[in-house]
Design a protein around this motif. Structure first.
Motif, PDB file in Angstrom:
ATOM      1  N   ALA A 105       8.937   5.569  -0.764  1.00 47.38           N
ATOM      2  CA  ALA A 105       7.946   5.031  -1.704  1.00 47.38           C
ATOM      3  C   ALA A 105       8.303   5.396  -3.134  1.00 47.38           C
ATOM      4  O   ALA A 105       8.248   4.554  -4.040  1.00 47.38           O
ATOM      5  CB  ALA A 105       6.556   5.563  -1.351  1.00 47.38           C
ATOM      6  N   TRP A 106       8.717   6.630  -3.352  1.00 47.63           N
ATOM      7  CA  TRP A 106       9.096   7.049  -4.697  1.00 47.63           C
ATOM      8  C   TRP A 106      10.342   6.302  -5.177  1.00 47.63           C
ATOM      9  O   TRP A 106      10.478   6.009  -6.374  1.00 47.63           O
ATOM     10  CB  TRP A 106       9.334   8.552  -4.737  1.00 47.63           C
ATOM     11  CG  TRP A 106       8.080   9.333  -5.000  1.00 47.63           C
ATOM     12  CD1 TRP A 106       7.381  10.095  -4.124  1.00 47.63           C
ATOM     13  CD2 TRP A 106       7.362   9.409  -6.241  1.00 47.63           C
ATOM     14  NE1 TRP A 106       6.276  10.638  -4.726  1.00 47.63           N
ATOM     15  CE2 TRP A 106       6.235  10.231  -6.029  1.00 47.63           C
ATOM     16  CE3 TRP A 106       7.562   8.840  -7.492  1.00 47.63           C
ATOM     17  CZ2 TRP A 106       5.325  10.510  -7.028  1.00 47.63           C
ATOM     18  CZ3 TRP A 106       6.650   9.120  -8.502  1.00 47.63           C
ATOM     19  CH2 TRP A 106       5.542   9.951  -8.260  1.00 47.63           C
ATOM     20  N   ASN A 107      11.255   5.987  -4.266  1.00 43.53           N
ATOM     21  CA  ASN A 107      12.431   5.198  -4.646  1.00 43.53           C
ATOM     22  C   ASN A 107      12.012   3.834  -5.185  1.00 43.53           C
ATOM     23  O   ASN A 107      12.536   3.366  -6.208  1.00 43.53           O
ATOM     24  CB  ASN A 107      13.366   5.018  -3.443  1.00 43.53           C
ATOM     25  CG  ASN A 107      14.242   6.222  -3.206  1.00 43.53           C
ATOM     26  OD1 ASN A 107      14.506   7.005  -4.122  1.00 43.53           O
ATOM     27  ND2 ASN A 107      14.697   6.399  -1.974  1.00 43.53           N
ATOM     28  N   TYR A 108      11.073   3.198  -4.502  1.00 37.01           N
ATOM     29  CA  TYR A 108      10.606   1.891  -4.964  1.00 37.01           C
ATOM     30  C   TYR A 108       9.803   2.011  -6.253  1.00 37.01           C
ATOM     31  O   TYR A 108       9.884   1.141  -7.138  1.00 37.01           O
ATOM     32  CB  TYR A 108       9.774   1.210  -3.873  1.00 37.01           C
ATOM     33  CG  TYR A 108      10.614   0.624  -2.765  1.00 37.01           C
ATOM     34  CD1 TYR A 108      11.336  -0.553  -2.973  1.00 37.01           C
ATOM     35  CD2 TYR A 108      10.711   1.246  -1.527  1.00 37.01           C
ATOM     36  CE1 TYR A 108      12.122  -1.093  -1.972  1.00 37.01           C
ATOM     37  CE2 TYR A 108      11.495   0.710  -0.510  1.00 37.01           C
ATOM     38  CZ  TYR A 108      12.203  -0.456  -0.748  1.00 37.01           C
ATOM     39  OH  TYR A 108      12.989  -0.986   0.246  1.00 37.01           O
TER      40      TYR A 108
ATOM     41  N   PHE B 288      -1.395  10.860  -1.134  1.00 35.55           N
ATOM     42  CA  PHE B 288      -0.407   9.787  -1.115  1.00 35.55           C
ATOM     43  C   PHE B 288       0.397   9.800   0.185  1.00 35.55           C
ATOM     44  O   PHE B 288       0.536   8.779   0.862  1.00 35.55           O
ATOM     45  CB  PHE B 288       0.515   9.924  -2.329  1.00 35.55           C
ATOM     46  CG  PHE B 288       1.492   8.790  -2.499  1.00 35.55           C
ATOM     47  CD1 PHE B 288       1.064   7.475  -2.474  1.00 35.55           C
ATOM     48  CD2 PHE B 288       2.838   9.042  -2.698  1.00 35.55           C
ATOM     49  CE1 PHE B 288       1.954   6.429  -2.647  1.00 35.55           C
ATOM     50  CE2 PHE B 288       3.744   8.011  -2.866  1.00 35.55           C
ATOM     51  CZ  PHE B 288       3.299   6.700  -2.841  1.00 35.55           C
ATOM     52  N   GLY B 289       0.929  10.943   0.536  1.00 37.63           N
ATOM     53  CA  GLY B 289       1.731  11.047   1.750  1.00 37.63           C
ATOM     54  C   GLY B 289       0.932  10.749   2.995  1.00 37.63           C
ATOM     55  O   GLY B 289       1.412  10.061   3.909  1.00 37.63           O
ATOM     56  N   ARG B 290      -0.311  11.248   3.057  1.00 33.90           N
ATOM     57  CA  ARG B 290      -1.144  11.008   4.231  1.00 33.90           C
ATOM     58  C   ARG B 290      -1.461   9.525   4.372  1.00 33.90           C
ATOM     59  O   ARG B 290      -1.469   8.979   5.488  1.00 33.90           O
ATOM     60  CB  ARG B 290      -2.435  11.818   4.133  1.00 33.90           C
ATOM     61  CG  ARG B 290      -2.232  13.319   4.233  1.00 33.90           C
ATOM     62  CD  ARG B 290      -3.553  14.014   4.526  1.00 33.90           C
ATOM     63  NE  ARG B 290      -4.528  13.832   3.453  1.00 33.90           N
ATOM     64  CZ  ARG B 290      -4.634  14.638   2.400  1.00 33.90           C
ATOM     65  NH1 ARG B 290      -3.807  15.664   2.267  1.00 33.90           N
ATOM     66  NH2 ARG B 290      -5.554  14.418   1.488  1.00 33.90           N
ATOM     67  N   CYS B 291      -1.701   8.895   3.246  1.00 33.64           N
ATOM     68  CA  CYS B 291      -2.013   7.462   3.260  1.00 33.64           C
ATOM     69  C   CYS B 291      -0.821   6.656   3.772  1.00 33.64           C
ATOM     70  O   CYS B 291      -0.974   5.758   4.599  1.00 33.64           O
ATOM     71  CB  CYS B 291      -2.392   7.023   1.851  1.00 33.64           C
ATOM     72  SG  CYS B 291      -2.921   5.309   1.738  1.00 33.64           S
ATOM     73  N   LEU B 292       0.366   6.970   3.307  1.00 31.06           N
ATOM     74  CA  LEU B 292       1.560   6.276   3.763  1.00 31.06           C
ATOM     75  C   LEU B 292       1.786   6.484   5.254  1.00 31.06           C
ATOM     76  O   LEU B 292       2.154   5.558   5.980  1.00 31.06           O
ATOM     77  CB  LEU B 292       2.788   6.769   2.980  1.00 31.06           C
ATOM     78  CG  LEU B 292       2.849   6.446   1.488  1.00 31.06           C
ATOM     79  CD1 LEU B 292       4.074   7.110   0.863  1.00 31.06           C
ATOM     80  CD2 LEU B 292       2.880   4.946   1.255  1.00 31.06           C
TER      81      LEU B 292
END
Length: 310
Positions: free
Chosen positions: A90-93, A75-79
């Protein structure tokens, strides 16, 4: 938001000498159909640039979709490769999408900013409904207001200096600091409980049954925590019969408003102490949330007008 999301032009970040040429390369090895779905989700995010309530929900849905498509560590690498969003953002949204979806219409109506919703998503349903009710009354709700109601107000920069102050004056400052923190948290718990009770009573207005067990599930633990906080805030400690036992919080003087609050919270925090079915609704109406004109001085007499710490 200050950062406008876009697909990064190079998309050729290297890892261990191998070029990353697609979504799968960023998130890990994926099947072609999964890679295509991931690409579509990423392209949706590109189009969602505006800082608005609607787009906050849409962004949350897209981030949630991406999270479900990639491996846990991808997930982090993709972002990082395809967007300008951090994992935290992303987690906030995602939290807006997952925790506030049922309140979406109301939040859209009042055009609540994403930064406010980030904080609101941390609350329990009763607390969220209380904040929305205040918006309906015309109050402008800011991030700090939500934090105060949820008891998540961050430490001030001066907290370290306060906690390191010595002498009687320093101890007094620490006591004031502690009172402020506990009072904010206590107020948030009590307002959430009141909101839940008032909502549970709505069926009674049209002659329908009030669900006792459902209300207990929502508020019992908050009542226990609020009772502990009022003991910490106001009740003196008293020694026990056995000298080696810990001191415990005493009961406040009988006949006082805060003794009534203390006793009521204690009763509400234990399901075995709740009235039987025939007396349940009158208890809620006459003691927990007294109707207008009632002589009772229960919880809402202390908080519904304006909490003293605001």
């Amino acid at each position: 938001m200050s950062t406008v999301i876009k697909l990064k032009g190079h998309n050729q970040k290297k890892g261990k000498g191998k070029p990353a040429t697609g979504a799968a390369a960023a998130a890990g090895d994926l099947a072609p159909e999964t890679d295509n779905a991931l690409r579509r989700a990423l392209e949706k995010i590109v189009a969602l640039n505006r800082d608005s309530t609607h787009h906050a929900f849409e962004l949350g849905a897209c981030f949630a979709e991406i999270k479900a498509l990639v491996p846990e560590r991808g997930f982090g690498r993709c972002l990082k490769v395809f967007t300008d969003y951090t994992v935290r953002s992303a987690w906030n949204y995602i939290s807006i999408y997952e925790r506030l979806e049922i309140y979406r219409d109301a939040l859209l109506k009042y055009a609540v900013l994403p930064t406010v919703m980030f904080e609101l998503a941390k609350g329990e349903p009763a607390q969220i409904e209380t904040v929305i009710a205040r918006m309906a009354d015309g109050e402008r709700i800011r991030v700090k207001d939500v934090r105060e109601m949820l008891g998540t107000k961050p430490k001030r920069k001066s907290d370290a200096a306060t906690l390191n102050a010595g002498g009687p004056d320093g101890l007094r400052k620490i006591a004031e600091w502690k009172f402020e923190q506990d009072a904010v948290q206590f107020g948030g718990l009590v307002l959430g409980v009141l909101c839940a009770v008032e909502k549970a009573l709505e069926p009674a207005a049209v002659g329908r049954a009030v669900r006792k067990n459902a209300l207990q599930d929502k508020i019992v633990h908050d009542c226990r925590h609020a009772h502990d906080l009022i003991n910490s805030l106001a009740a003196p400690l008293q020694a026990q019969m056995v000298k080696t036992e810990h001191w415990r919080s005493a009961k406040l003087p009988k006949g006082t408003v805060w003794r009534q609050v203390q006793d009521l919270l204690y009763r509400m925090g234990g399901v075995e102490e709740w009235p039987a079915k025939v007396d349940f609704v009158p208890w809620l109406q006459d003691e927990v949330v007294p109707r207008r004109g009632s002589a009772s001085l229960a919880i809402n007499r202390c908080f519904t007008a304006r909490p003293p710490w605001r």
